[in-house]
Design an enzyme around this catalytic site. Structure first.
Site: not given
Ligand code: X8Z
Ligand code: ZN
Length: 629
Positions: A399, A427
């Protein structure tokens, strides 16, 4: 992505966006703002000169802000927090002023890139500040403080409590951080221990509540000054359509995918009821939020062992293999990089390896929530993550690298184009590649013993995927639905927590494990709220990634069901992807979607197609269950 504050080259930060049809809330110059004297009659050449100046100014300001941001997140102290706040404040001051100046060029016949940069400028500050200097300073300080407070968050339980949260080597540690408490949520199957871990983490956020509500006031004031009705309206304006059309589009995508979620919820609840008893997991009621293997119940793959459809179809436990094979953080990131290079994309620059943070340092406080950055906005890509040898972290590495590859391929564009086609695109890139991390791919790496392909094994694999991808969908809606209502004033401070749980119940069908009141501030216990990162992007990304995957599989000549496709090693898929990445935000997102998929609308059809076998299984299993809540 970039870190948090403004638009920034870090991802997991806010980002700007674009327009094709123009936002409904048309920016206008607020009467209170003093605009630098604009020439009486401006020409397109004046606009070009203005944009060139803005580009140079933004480079200077954003680089300074992000250098301070990087240092503060890698070394949280009062001083670095102040430096980060200064960077944010200077940026906010500039952007509001530049937006006001840009009004002089409205209505001029400009070429599309100039027009688009002017539009993107209006969205460039995720939380615009009021023009009053004191208020602007206060806002930046609150933002910086909230980010640090989250990063430093810990819970110090009474001795002997929470054994699962403690790592092997530090049984005596007194205080537990999010990683420790998350380990308990993931591994413990003891109801009371789970409750303790959940309650402990949610105790970090009540001190944020007052400052958060001041931040809402100030952020709204800043948004109004640049012509938006409130901060939520600004956040919804970045999708090349009116905010109303955007909300309708989200609703359309959710309506298409909700049947899958409803069936998954029903099936998982039945399994949890068997495990914890019907007094704790009742029929026809929301699921207690701490039983799903994740602090926020946002992704449920950690309870796969409790819900596995068919036993004895081959292990899907990659964590054990990663440990046995002694994968350390660098080896895991190298593995992630090798997927990108297999598509014909460039290797990561040497500076990535020199400057990234891969493991939690023992000697200082850091923000461990994973993020990706281009600190100097010229291919200075980095990752900041506290990696552990788990499959979840391997996927998160893909990711984050997706963000870094986006940065890499658009870093030569003007500053305002150095962002995703929209933030959901950003994302979705790494996740798209991770959809090709199939059991067969893992078997080839020696990370799974076997990859059986019979229908039962396929349903098992689909279940594990659905616990991640499908379970997340309503959570991806809730956070910003809550914030949009807070910003618009529909949810006043006295109802922050109640409204949070109403939404979580309505969309996710989960309930708090212990009684809550307005003395709690549970939204603050989720990174993106104190860090000011808009969240609807993750909902979009969950939909886009299947659409991208379908398109890249087609480009790769894949025949057969979507869930058996891996684009690993396919250069044709790589060049399709690169064509989209290189556009950055220079075109409205439907054109970027066109570049990768030949389609111009978001389409949840690929996700629904992918999970068709699982849906059939779930429907059959749920016969006789009282689904819903
Ligand atoms: O925050 C993130 C990434 C960094 S942009 C690790 N995500 C969200 C979360 O952790 O709440 C990826 C999936 C959703
Ligand atoms: Zn991210």
């Amino acid at each position: 992505m970039r870190p948090l504050h403004a638009i920034a080259p870090l991802l997991c930060l806010p980002v700007l966006s674009s327009i094709a049809c123009g936002p409904k809330e048309e920016p206008r110059v607020p009467p209170t703002l003093t605009v630098a004297a604009a020439p009486k009659k401006v020409t397109p050449d004046d606009a070009k000169a203005f944009l060139a100046r803005v580009d140079a100014d933004l480079r200077r300001l954003w680089v300074a802000r992000d250098q301070a941001g990087w240092v503060s997140q890698n070394f949280i102290t009062d001083d670095t927090e102040a430096l980060a706040a200064n960077g944010e404040e200077a940026t906010a001051e500039y952007v509001t002023r530049a937006i006001a100046e840009s009004q002089a060029f409205r209505g001029l016949a400009l070429d599309p890139p100039a027009q688009r940069q002017l539009h993107l400028l209006t969205l460039a500050q995720v939380v615009p500040a009021p023009s009053d200097a004191k208020e602007r300073k206060a806002l930046a300080e609150i933002q910086s403080w909230m980010g640090s407070a989250y990063g430093k968050g810990k819970y110090c339980p009474p001795k002997g409590k929470l054994p699962t949260a403690r790592g092997e080597k530090d049984k005596d540690r007194e205080c537990l951080k999010l990683d420790d408490l998350s380990r308990a949520l993931k591994k413990s199957r003891d109801y009371d221990e789970l409750t303790e871990a959940w309650r402990g983490w949610h105790a970090i956020s009540p001190p944020m509540k007052d400052r958060f509500s001041r931040y809402v006031e100030l952020g709204n004031k800043g948004a109004k000054e640049i012509g938006f009705t409130d901060l939520g309206a600004l956040w919804r304006a970045g999708y090349d359509m009116s905010a109303a059309d955007f909300e309708a589009d989200i609703e359309r995508l959710w309506t298409e995918t909700k049947p899958l979620y409803d069936e998954l919820h029903c099936y998982v609840r039945a399994k949890l009821r068997r495990k914890y008893g019907k007094d704790r997991v009742a029929d026809g009621a929301p699921i207690p939020a701490h039983l799903l293997g994740n602090m926020w119940a946002q992704e449920w793959q950690n309870v796969y062992d409790l819900v596995e459809p068919y036993p004895n179809q081959g292990s899907l436990d990659v964590d054990k293999q990663l440990k046995d094979k002694k994968y350390d953080a660098v080896k895991m990131v190298k593995l992630g990089e090798s997927f990108f290079t297999s598509l014909g994309l460039d290797p990561l620059p040497k500076t990535f390896w020199d400057r990234s943070l891969f493991t939690r340092p023992k000697d200082r406080e850091v923000v461990c929530h994973a993020s990706a950055w281009d600190v100097t906005w010229q291919d200075d890509v980095r990752m900041k993550m506290c990696i552990e040898p788990t499959e979840d972290d391997l996927i998160t590495i893909h990711h984050e690298l997706g963000h870094d590859y986006y940065f890499h391929y658009y870093h030569r564009l003007p500053m305002l184009f150095q962002q995703g086609a929209n933030d959901g695109f950003h994302e979705g890139i790494g996740d798209t590649l991770a959809l090709s991390v199939t059991p067969q791919y893992l078997k080839n790496l020696g990370l799974l013993a076997d990859a059986p392909s019979n229908p039962k094994a396929q349903v098992n694999v689909q279940m594990k995927m659905a616990l991640d991808k499908i379970a997340f969908l309503p959570f991806g809606l809730v956070i910003d639905k809550w914030r949009w209502d807070v910003f618009s004033g529909k949810t006043p401070k006295e109802k922050y927590n109640a409204s949070w749980w109403e939404l979580r119940k309505k969309y996710q069908g989960v309930a708090p494990p212990v009684e809550r009141s307005e003395a709690d501030f549970d939204p603050g216990a989720k990174y993106h709220v104190p860090a000011s990162v808009p969240y609807i992007r993750y909902f979009l990304a969950r939909v886009y990634q299947f659409q991208f995957h379908r398109a890249l599989c087609k480009a790769a000549g894949h025949k057969g069901p979507l869930d058996t496709c891996s684009i690993f090693g396919n250069k044709e898929a790589g060049s399709r992807l690169r064509a989209m990445l290189e556009l950055g935000a220079s075109k409205p997102w439907p054109e970027a979607m066109q570049a990768i998929s030949g389609e111009s609308k978001a389409d949840a059809g690929a996700l629904v197609e992918y999970f068709a076998p699982l849906l059939a299984f779930l429907k059959a299993e749920n016969k006789g269950e009282k689904c819903g809540w």
